[in-house]
Design an enzyme around this catalytic site. Structure first.
Site, mmCIF file in Angstrom:
data_model
loop_
_atom_site.group_PDB
_atom_site.id
_atom_site.type_symbol
_atom_site.label_atom_id
_atom_site.label_comp_id
_atom_site.label_asym_id
_atom_site.label_seq_id
_atom_site.Cartn_x
_atom_site.Cartn_y
_atom_site.Cartn_z
ATOM 1 N N SER A 195 0.862 -1.171 0.000
ATOM 2 C CA SER A 195 0.000 0.000 0.000
ATOM 3 C C SER A 195 0.907 1.232 0.000
ATOM 4 C CB SER A 195 -0.876 -0.023 1.261
ATOM 5 O OG SER A 195 -1.584 1.178 1.404
ATOM 6 N N LYS A 218 -1.248 -1.001 -4.354
ATOM 7 C CA LYS A 218 -2.404 -0.171 -3.989
ATOM 8 C C LYS A 218 -1.890 1.238 -3.765
ATOM 9 C CE LYS A 218 -4.782 0.361 0.460
ATOM 10 N NZ LYS A 218 -5.499 -0.374 1.530
ATOM 11 N N LYS A 275 -2.941 5.230 -2.510
ATOM 12 C CA LYS A 275 -3.913 6.079 -1.825
ATOM 13 C C LYS A 275 -4.302 7.205 -2.776
ATOM 14 C CE LYS A 275 -3.872 4.054 2.218
ATOM 15 N NZ LYS A 275 -5.085 3.506 2.836
ATOM 16 N N ASP A 325 -7.242 3.316 -2.978
ATOM 17 C CA ASP A 325 -7.928 3.402 -1.682
ATOM 18 C C ASP A 325 -8.162 4.879 -1.349
ATOM 19 O OD1 ASP A 325 -8.946 3.141 0.850
ATOM 20 O OD2 ASP A 325 -7.211 2.091 1.704
ATOM 21 N N GLU A 356 -11.240 0.955 -3.294
ATOM 22 C CA GLU A 356 -11.478 0.723 -1.865
ATOM 23 C C GLU A 356 -12.064 1.962 -1.190
ATOM 24 O OE1 GLU A 356 -7.951 -0.766 0.017
ATOM 25 O OE2 GLU A 356 -8.739 -0.570 2.042
ATOM 26 N N ASP A 396 -13.839 -1.137 3.266
ATOM 27 C CA ASP A 396 -12.906 -1.261 4.391
ATOM 28 C C ASP A 396 -13.616 -0.651 5.610
ATOM 29 O OD1 ASP A 396 -10.896 -0.857 6.297
ATOM 30 O OD2 ASP A 396 -9.433 0.026 4.945
ATOM 31 N N LYS A 398 -9.792 -6.548 8.043
ATOM 32 C CA LYS A 398 -8.763 -6.207 9.032
ATOM 33 C C LYS A 398 -9.290 -6.771 10.337
ATOM 34 C CE LYS A 398 -7.309 -1.885 6.889
ATOM 35 N NZ LYS A 398 -7.412 -0.416 6.930
ATOM 36 N N GLY A 430 -4.154 -3.896 6.168
ATOM 37 C CA GLY A 430 -3.108 -3.711 7.168
ATOM 38 C C GLY A 430 -3.263 -2.390 7.876
#
Ligand code: OSB
Ligand code: MG
Length: 379
Positions: free
Chosen positions: A144, A170, A172, A197, A222, A247, A271, A299
């Site tokens: 990520s 992934k 952000k 995400d 996400e 998430d 998670k 994570g």
């Protein structure tokens, strides 16, 4: 088994590089490490709350308070038969999933050590989707990547992670830093398994951003909309080919059932901390499998203690996509466990086979990052 002593430690671990998301920048990861002792055995767990209530309402201070004053006393009431009893023991406490999950994790390690079983073995036996399932020795993992100062810097970061072996990237995103980043990466790495995400940074008014991403062959988008929302995500998912993955909105297997049946998402990020522990995570895993919905392990920049549990649960059959499970050195100069978690050139990470978390806690390293300690005893 009879719990005699539970220790809470607030730990502060400096990150190798700042981690930036739509909700802020982290430079030091602050978590609570839990230790349980009883029957001559020690178990370790990690609570993944943060310093501030940005990702969720929990903070290390709320978790510390709720553990000390409410959850730990419930655990000291008597013998515990199995870690799966924990959710019932703690059921009176509403919410505070991360606090609960930290203590439940310590119980899993404690029982694993007592029974000489690895978490992966215990989780395999507990999941009900594939009877007799045996976890693989290694799993494919992803990375990520936080927001970077420029698209060019992001491309270089990603190039480095691909060279390290990671099989899925992934990134952000946040308003103003989204489609352009995806396009910059696609121009350089047309085939790479890529997902984004948003950490709840958009509203439905931003739908054109997601329409523009819809043609970029993303694995998933996400948590684009509000944390806790299901309804708006249903409306967004209807308009997109790309799967939405939730998430922040999913706090339980029941939430997952609602989201999947109502069409708010097609994939779920598990998670264990967010859903209140491994027992609930296992339930969610099985539920998603029954809905033919893949899951993957998210994570929270865990130390090796939390990472060990994540890697173990990610070895279950319905974890069909690589998780945010990166090598210790992607986050920290020095982990608090040995051996550290590593990724090989094929993007594979070993699933620990030793009892419980299967990695040794390095007391000196742990002491070095500990800001405060509290020991609680059975009366
Ligand atoms: O949304 O998945 C998230 C880290 C902190 C809080 C929320 C998230 C993340 C990550 C990091 O994406 C995943 C990792 O541990 O590598
Ligand atoms: Mg996320």
């Amino acid at each position: 088994m009879l719990p005699e002593r539970i220790e809470l430690r607030l730990v502060q671990m400096p990150l190798i590089a700042p981690f930036e998301t739509s909700f802020g920048v982290e430079t030091v990861e602050e978590h609570i490490i839990l230790r349980i002792d009883g029957d001559g055995i020690t178990g370790w767990g990690e609570c993944v709350a943060s310093e501030g209530p940005w990702y969720s309402y929990e903070t290390n201070q709320t978790a510390w308070h709720v553990l000390r004053d409410f959850i730990v006393p419930l655990i000291f009431k008597g013998e515990i038969e199995s870690p799966q009893e924990f959710p019932k023991l703690a059921a009176r406490v509403r919410g505070h999933n991360m606090a609960k999950a930290g203590l439940e994790a310590a119980l899993w390690d404690w029982f694993g050590k007592a029974q000489n079983k690895s978490l992966a073995q215990m989780f395999s036996a507990a999941q009900q989707t594939v009877p007799g399932y045996v976890s693989p020795e290694t799993i494919a993992v992803g990375v990520s990547v936080g927001l970077q100062a420029t698209p060019a810097k992001l491309v270089e970061q990603v190039r480095g992670y691909l060279a390290d072996g990671y099989t899925r990237i992934k990134i952000k995103i946040k308003p103003g830093q989204d489609v352009a980043l995806v396009r910059a990466l696609r121009a350089e790495f047309p085939e790479v398994r890529l997902q984004v995400d948003a950490n709840s940074a958009y509203s439905l008014a931003g739908i054109d951003i997601f329409r523009a991403m819809d043609d970029e062959n993303l694995l998933l988008i996400e948590q684009p909309l509000s944390n806790d929302d299901i309804f708006q995500h249903i409306k967004l998912q209807r308009e997109l080919k790309t799967a939405i993955c939730l998430d922040e909105s999913i706090h339980s297997a029941d939430d997952a059932e609602a989201a999947l049946e109502l069409g708010a998402c097609r994939i779920i990020n598990i998670k264990p901390g967010r859903v209140g522990g491994f027992t609930e995570a296992l339930k969610l895993h099985d539920l998603a499998a029954r809905h033919n919905a893949p899951v993957w392990c998210g994570g929270m920049l865990e130390s090796g203690i939390g990472r060990a549990g994540n890697v173990a649960i990610a070895s279950l059959p319905n974890f069909k996509l690589p998780g945010d499970l990166s090598a210790s050195r992607r986050y920290y100069h020095e982990d608090i466990v040995a051996p550290e978690f590593e990724v090989d050139q094929d993007g594979q990470m070993r699933v620990p086979t030793g009892a419980g978390i299967g990695v040794e806690v390095l007391q000196r390293n742990l002491d070095r990052v500990t800001a405060s300690t509290l020991a609680l005893y059975r009366k």
